[in-house]
Scaffold this active site. Structure first.
Site, PDB file in Angstrom:
ATOM      1  N   LYS A 162       0.820  -1.212   0.000  1.00  0.00           N
ATOM      2  CA  LYS A 162       0.000   0.000   0.000  1.00  0.00           C
ATOM      3  C   LYS A 162       0.855   1.264   0.000  1.00  0.00           C
ATOM      4  CE  LYS A 162      -3.993  -2.205   2.159  1.00  0.00           C
ATOM      5  NZ  LYS A 162      -4.678  -2.370   0.869  1.00  0.00           N
ATOM      6  N   GLY A 230     -12.002  -8.372   5.073  1.00  0.00           N
ATOM      7  CA  GLY A 230     -13.209  -9.092   4.717  1.00  0.00           C
ATOM      8  C   GLY A 230     -14.190  -8.248   3.930  1.00  0.00           C
ATOM      9  N   SER A 232     -17.525  -7.921   4.201  1.00  0.00           N
ATOM     10  CA  SER A 232     -18.526  -7.176   4.966  1.00  0.00           C
ATOM     11  C   SER A 232     -17.933  -5.898   5.537  1.00  0.00           C
ATOM     12  CB  SER A 232     -19.111  -8.046   6.084  1.00  0.00           C
ATOM     13  OG  SER A 232     -18.090  -8.460   6.981  1.00  0.00           O
ATOM     14  N   THR A 233     -16.703  -5.974   6.057  1.00  0.00           N
ATOM     15  CA  THR A 233     -16.040  -4.772   6.570  1.00  0.00           C
ATOM     16  C   THR A 233     -15.714  -3.820   5.434  1.00  0.00           C
ATOM     17  OG1 THR A 233     -15.069  -6.084   8.358  1.00  0.00           O
ATOM     18  CG2 THR A 233     -14.098  -3.925   7.934  1.00  0.00           C
ATOM     19  N   GLU A 252      -9.315  -4.743  -1.425  1.00  0.00           N
ATOM     20  CA  GLU A 252      -8.893  -6.118  -1.687  1.00  0.00           C
ATOM     21  C   GLU A 252      -9.575  -6.967  -0.630  1.00  0.00           C
ATOM     22  OE1 GLU A 252      -7.642  -9.589  -1.911  1.00  0.00           O
ATOM     23  OE2 GLU A 252      -6.096  -8.802  -0.586  1.00  0.00           O
ATOM     24  N   CYS A 286      -5.758 -14.819   1.067  1.00  0.00           N
ATOM     25  CA  CYS A 286      -7.042 -14.420   0.489  1.00  0.00           C
ATOM     26  C   CYS A 286      -7.319 -15.089  -0.849  1.00  0.00           C
ATOM     27  CB  CYS A 286      -7.106 -12.900   0.349  1.00  0.00           C
ATOM     28  SG  CYS A 286      -5.733 -12.195  -0.572  1.00  0.00           S
ATOM     29  N   LYS A 457     -16.521  -8.811  -8.799  1.00  0.00           N
ATOM     30  CA  LYS A 457     -17.705  -8.975  -7.951  1.00  0.00           C
ATOM     31  C   LYS A 457     -17.449  -8.439  -6.538  1.00  0.00           C
ATOM     32  CE  LYS A 457     -18.358 -13.409  -9.386  1.00  0.00           C
ATOM     33  NZ  LYS A 457     -19.014 -14.698  -9.687  1.00  0.00           N
ATOM     34  N   GLU A 464      -3.976  -3.668  -6.797  1.00  0.00           N
ATOM     35  CA  GLU A 464      -2.701  -3.388  -6.145  1.00  0.00           C
ATOM     36  C   GLU A 464      -1.599  -3.974  -7.014  1.00  0.00           C
ATOM     37  OE1 GLU A 464      -3.150  -2.599  -1.629  1.00  0.00           O
ATOM     38  OE2 GLU A 464      -3.546  -4.736  -1.932  1.00  0.00           O
TER      39      GLU A 464
END
Length: 490
Positions: A162, A230, A232-233, A252, A286, A457, A464
């Protein structure tokens, strides 16, 4: 008693006390040892970090491209000199085997920083002729202050992935590591300062995502959020970032990636790939290929080869250089993974191996879960639908190519996918039909600095690494120049 001294915040090129007075503990998941108390940033600390970053970014952006490039290259040299020291700390904080952190975590992060350091002088605009007396030129300017929010599985690598393009483009970054694994991001901040990065250009705020992460996403002076975590977060971060000040975002997020093994595949190679795609880093990657599709005619042979390789996994103390499979990152995460395993059993997936916590001897003090393989799985099972983020492989049987691709795409995620085949035409045909942002043919998992990575999606937004990421840490200013007369209509 903690192994290390209390960890402070890093703001303005030095360690500073958090104004909150609150702390949290970071734990070694291999044995439950408290590694350190870590100070928890307050809203006031976030404001201090932002103001420091605003001032530091002005100094950084005013430097020439070659000056910035040399400083970042110096940071690369320091990272490589301290590879083993940083790897040892990463192993304590994450539980990953030392053999892995030495070879991967710092190395791949430094590679990305070196890549972007080399690209700094190549950031340039365009000149567009309009007519004899007029032209347009464009400037790529830094965004200003940006924020990175990291995940717990690759702490220092994510901090580098990052910060490298952000700093290369002339921005300042405020980085919030996961509170589960916060230690190496602070060491990275020290290295940037030692290399010559101006004070305030890379600040580290430790604390929870619900507090520190939220304050960063809402802050009006932060121009971009880059988040790994995640789905949802990520949705909450994206909503907060866009509603507060229309920030740019890179996300990501999660995955439930398919690995399709076609009937003509070399099954030894396929089994090697499947085991790496599920059990490297104890399954906490991931992009893991956790849905393994095997043709019905090859199922029994493939399962035997997978089990043969699982038996060769060396589960052990992460400090032992012979170990290649360590504990999960935390005890709460271990409980989550064990819950998914019980779900697989309850829904009648056939358990081939593992399926339990490892408690023998000293392992009972750690967050160890045995490498687990389920077969005869169906698409509606929880272990097939949801991201587990642990050492759990699900084998699914298919009968033809169209069926395999249709089922592989039947997910809300689209992070990664892969195929194993000796038929080059089939390989490319299948990859072109798979709905995923990162794809592999006859391999799995490598993410070199030059390769843009990110999902389709609900697996993410933006990319990145690669050239495209650098461009997204800049904004374009268009300037028209008129050399001739100006004709007014009035």
């Amino acid at each position: 008693m903690a192994r290390f001294e209390e960890q402070k915040l890093y703001i303005g090129g030095r360690y500073v006390e958090a104004s909150s007075g609150a702390t949290f503990e970071t734990i070694n998941p291999a044995n439950g040892e408290v590694l350190a108390k870590v100070q928890r940033a307050s809203r006031e600390d976030v404001e201090r970090a932002v103001q420091s970053a605003v001032e530091g970014q002005k100094v950084w952006a005013a430097m020439t491209a070659m000056q910035r490039s040399r400083i970042l290259r110096r940071a690369v040299d320091l990272l490589r000199e301290r590879n083993d020291e940083l790897a040892a700390l990463e192993t304590l904080d994450t539980g990953k085997p030392l053999a892995e952190t030495r070879a991967v975590d710092i190395v791949t992060g430094a590679d990305v920083l070196e890549y972007y350091a080399g690209l700094v002088p190549a950031i340039e605009g365009e000149q567009i002729p309009l007519r004899e007396t007029s032209f347009v030129y464009t400037r790529r300017e830094p965004l200003g202050v940006v924020a990175g929010i990291g995940a717990w599985n690759y702490p220092v690598q994510i901090a580098l992935w990052k910060s490298a393009p952000a700093l290369a483009a002339g921005n300042a970054m405020i980085f919030k590591p996961s509170e589960v694994t916060p230690l190496t991001a602070l060491k990275l901040a020290e290295i940037y300062t030692e290399a010559g990065v101006p004070d305030g250009v890379f600040n580290v705020l430790t604390g929870s995502g619900r507090e520190v992460g939220q304050w960063l996403t809402e802050h009006p002076l932060i121009e971009k959020i880059s988040f790994t975590g995640g789905t949802s977060t990520g949705k909450k971060v994206m909503a907060s970032a866009s509603s507060s000040s229309l920030k740019e975002v890179t996300m990501e997020l999660g995955g439930k990636s398919p690995l399709i093994i076609f009937p003509d595949a070399d099954l030894d190679r396929a089994a090697d790939i499947a085991v790496m795609a599920n059990f490297f880093s104890s399954g906490q990657v991931c992009t893991n290929g956790t849905r393994v599709f095997i043709h019905r005619s090859q199922q029994a042979r493939f399962e035997a080869k997978v089990l043969e390789r699982v038996q060769r996994i060396r589960l052990g103390d992460p400090q032992d250089e012979n170990t290649n499979f360590g504990p999960l990152v935390s005890f709460p995460h271990m409980e989550s993974v064990l819950g998914y395993i019980e779900s697989g059993k309850a829904q009648k997936a056939r358990l081939l191996c593992g399926g339990e916590r490892v408690t023998e001897g000293a392992f009972g003090n750690g967050a160890y879960v045995a490498p687990t393989v389920f077969t005869d799985c169906s698409d509606d099972m929880t272990i097939v639908r949801e991201e587990i983020f642990g050492p759990v492989m699900s084998i699914l049987v298919y009968d033809d190519e169209d069926e395999a691709i249709r089922r592989a795409n039947d997910t809300e995620y689209g992070l990664a996918a892969g195929v194993v085949t000796q038929d080059l035409a089939r390989a490319h045909r299948a990859i072109h039909r798979l709905e995923a942002g990162i794809c592999w043919i006859n391999t799995w998992g490598e993410s070199p600095a030059e390769m843009p990575v990110g999902g389709y999606k609900q697996s993410g937004v933006g990319r990145e690494n690669g050239l495209t990421t650098l461009a997204h840490y800049t904004r374009i200013k268009s300037v028209q120049v008129e050399l001739g007369d100006y004709a007014s209509v009035f």
